[in-house]
Design a protein around this motif. Structure first.
Motif, PDB file in Angstrom:
ATOM      1  N   GLY A 294      42.512  58.324  39.214  1.00  0.00           N
ATOM      2  CA  GLY A 294      42.163  57.319  38.221  1.00  0.00           C
ATOM      3  C   GLY A 294      40.915  56.521  38.541  1.00  0.00           C
ATOM      4  N   ALA A 295      40.159  56.925  39.577  1.00  0.00           N
ATOM      5  CA  ALA A 295      38.970  56.151  39.967  1.00  0.00           C
ATOM      6  C   ALA A 295      37.924  56.138  38.862  1.00  0.00           C
ATOM      7  N   SER A 296      37.706  57.292  38.220  1.00  0.00           N
ATOM      8  CA  SER A 296      36.719  57.349  37.134  1.00  0.00           C
ATOM      9  C   SER A 296      37.177  56.501  35.954  1.00  0.00           C
ATOM     10  N   CYS A 297      38.479  56.538  35.676  1.00  0.00           N
ATOM     11  CA  CYS A 297      39.015  55.706  34.586  1.00  0.00           C
ATOM     12  C   CYS A 297      38.819  54.229  34.892  1.00  0.00           C
ATOM     13  N   ARG A 298      39.093  53.857  36.130  1.00  0.00           N
ATOM     14  CA  ARG A 298      38.948  52.451  36.510  1.00  0.00           C
ATOM     15  C   ARG A 298      37.501  52.001  36.400  1.00  0.00           C
ATOM     16  N   ALA A 299      36.560  52.871  36.782  1.00  0.00           N
ATOM     17  CA  ALA A 299      35.150  52.531  36.640  1.00  0.00           C
ATOM     18  C   ALA A 299      34.788  52.345  35.162  1.00  0.00           C
ATOM     19  N   LEU A 300      35.336  53.230  34.304  1.00  0.00           N
ATOM     20  CA  LEU A 300      35.068  53.126  32.866  1.00  0.00           C
ATOM     21  C   LEU A 300      35.713  51.900  32.246  1.00  0.00           C
ATOM     22  N   VAL A 301      36.788  51.413  32.853  1.00  0.00           N
ATOM     23  CA  VAL A 301      37.438  50.192  32.368  1.00  0.00           C
ATOM     24  C   VAL A 301      36.654  48.965  32.809  1.00  0.00           C
ATOM     25  N   ILE A 302      36.352  48.906  34.090  1.00  0.00           N
ATOM     26  CA  ILE A 302      35.752  47.694  34.664  1.00  0.00           C
ATOM     27  C   ILE A 302      34.308  47.502  34.223  1.00  0.00           C
ATOM     28  N   ALA A 303      33.554  48.592  34.093  1.00  0.00           N
ATOM     29  CA  ALA A 303      32.131  48.465  33.763  1.00  0.00           C
ATOM     30  C   ALA A 303      31.907  47.706  32.455  1.00  0.00           C
ATOM     31  N   PRO A 304      32.437  48.182  31.315  1.00  0.00           N
ATOM     32  CA  PRO A 304      32.220  47.417  30.079  1.00  0.00           C
ATOM     33  C   PRO A 304      32.946  46.081  30.073  1.00  0.00           C
ATOM     34  N   LEU A 305      34.083  46.005  30.776  1.00  0.00           N
ATOM     35  CA  LEU A 305      34.835  44.748  30.804  1.00  0.00           C
ATOM     36  C   LEU A 305      34.003  43.625  31.397  1.00  0.00           C
ATOM     37  N   PHE A 306      33.371  43.902  32.536  1.00  0.00           N
ATOM     38  CA  PHE A 306      32.558  42.874  33.178  1.00  0.00           C
ATOM     39  C   PHE A 306      31.176  42.768  32.554  1.00  0.00           C
ATOM     40  N   GLY A 307      30.702  43.862  31.953  1.00  0.00           N
ATOM     41  CA  GLY A 307      29.447  43.776  31.211  1.00  0.00           C
ATOM     42  C   GLY A 307      29.583  42.814  30.046  1.00  0.00           C
TER      43      GLY A 307
END
Length: 334
Positions: A294-307
């Motif tokens: 799930g590392a790629s999923c987590r990156a896809l979640v966190i990136a726009p969330l914090f952006g």
């Protein structure tokens, strides 16, 4: 300066709350896929990857199945993000009161303190969200393997949760309120803070990496030393890049946290007695690669969330709303 900090704090809380709600709404389906991918074991894999998980979720649970547990996040993400952003800003302010420039160490220390503050909300929020997100995976596991019987291993299973979770291989309709009441009844407040140690292991390093990295990336977008303003798109990209790097860096801790906070287990899915036991069993039975599930999923979640969070934060939505309220209050004859 102290007065300015006090005046701006409510705006920072509003900014964090709005950013969290918008971000969660946008990326929640990916977060659901992350939880299900992290929880599935070798030999019992129902989902090949993120897209396969989302497609199967829509087919079996409908479109809104991708948003199971979203209500919990939307309810608690406002105080969670508000605490995180405001705490980091507060500690940065305190550490720079001598007028000197913040060193990398001080920036990391401020991020560490912010991460410690946010777990008061993050842990119960993640605890409840994970139960709701993973319910569909367990129901699908029962459909694929009818002999699989799932059990809720929380030390004193309630009749309510037993019926809701185990009655049939349909998607379980247990609610966050039911889970909360049962945990409070059987475990007390500490039941909601299961996996606190793993949450601290994830959120403190995340904040230590994210906030200094974002600050330096954001600074690169300044027009000049005389004009420190930064375009909104640069704030967004800085938040995305810093968030994705920090998310991948702490992904192993997130896997451990998810496993520890999953109350309900499928057949042949082991239970864990703390962080060390969880790490040891994952290494033994699934290998080191399991820590990157799930590392790629987590990156896809966190990136726009914090952006999104940083855009809202730096555009000043909270300041704008407070300004409208102040104008309305000044214009009111009462």
């Amino acid at each position: 300066m102290a007065q300015q900090q006090q005046i701006s704090l409510p705006a920072k809380l509003i900014n964090g709350g709005i950013a969290g709600m918008v971000g969660v709404t946008c990326v929640f389906p990916i977060d659901l896929a992350k939880t299900r991918l992290q929880n599935q074991r070798s030999g019992q894999q129902l989902y090949k990857n993120m897209m396969d998980c989302l497609i199967k979720t829509v087919k079996s649970e409908g479109y809104f199945g991708m948003y199971r547990g979203a209500a919990v996040n939307l309810t608690l993400v406002t105080p969670e993000k508000a605490i995180k952003l405001a705490a980091n800003d507060f500690f940065r302010h305190q550490l720079s009161r001598d007028g000197g420039k913040l060193t990398i160490f001080k920036e990391m220390l401020a991020g560490c303190c912010a991460g410690m503050c946010q777990v008061t909300i993050t842990t119960p929020m993640e605890m409840l969200k994970i139960q709701l997100q993973d319910a569909g995976r367990l129901a699908a596991q029962q459909r694929v393997m009818p002999s699989v019987v799932t059990t809720l291993k929380m030390g004193g299973t309630s009749a309510v949760l037993s019926r809701s979770y185990n009655a049939s291989p349909q998607v379980m309709r247990v609610s966050a309120i039911q889970i909360t009441k049962e945990l409070l009844r059987t475990k007390g407040v500490t039941g909601l803070y299961r996996g606190l140690g793993a949450t601290l292991m994830r959120d403190i390093p995340f904040s230590v990496v994210y906030f200094p990295l974002f600050a330096h990336l954001h600074q690169l977008g300044q027009h000049s030393s005389e004009d420190p303003s930064v375009p909104f798109y640069w704030s967004f990209m800085s938040g995305c890049l810093a968030g994705s790097i920090a998310a991948v860096a702490v992904s192993p801790c997130d896997v451990v946290k998810t496993r520890l906070q999953s109350l309900k287990k499928g057949a042949n899915e082991e239970t864990y007695n703390g962080v060390v036991d969880c790490v040891r069993k994952i290494l033994k039975k699934e290998g080191p690669g399991a820590f990157l599930k799930g590392a790629s999923c987590r990156a896809l979640v966190i990136a726009p969330l914090f952006g999104i969070a940083q855009v809202v934060y730096f555009v000043g939505v909270g300041e704008f709303l407070l300004g409208l309220l102040q104008e309305k209050g000044a214009a009111s004859p009462f």
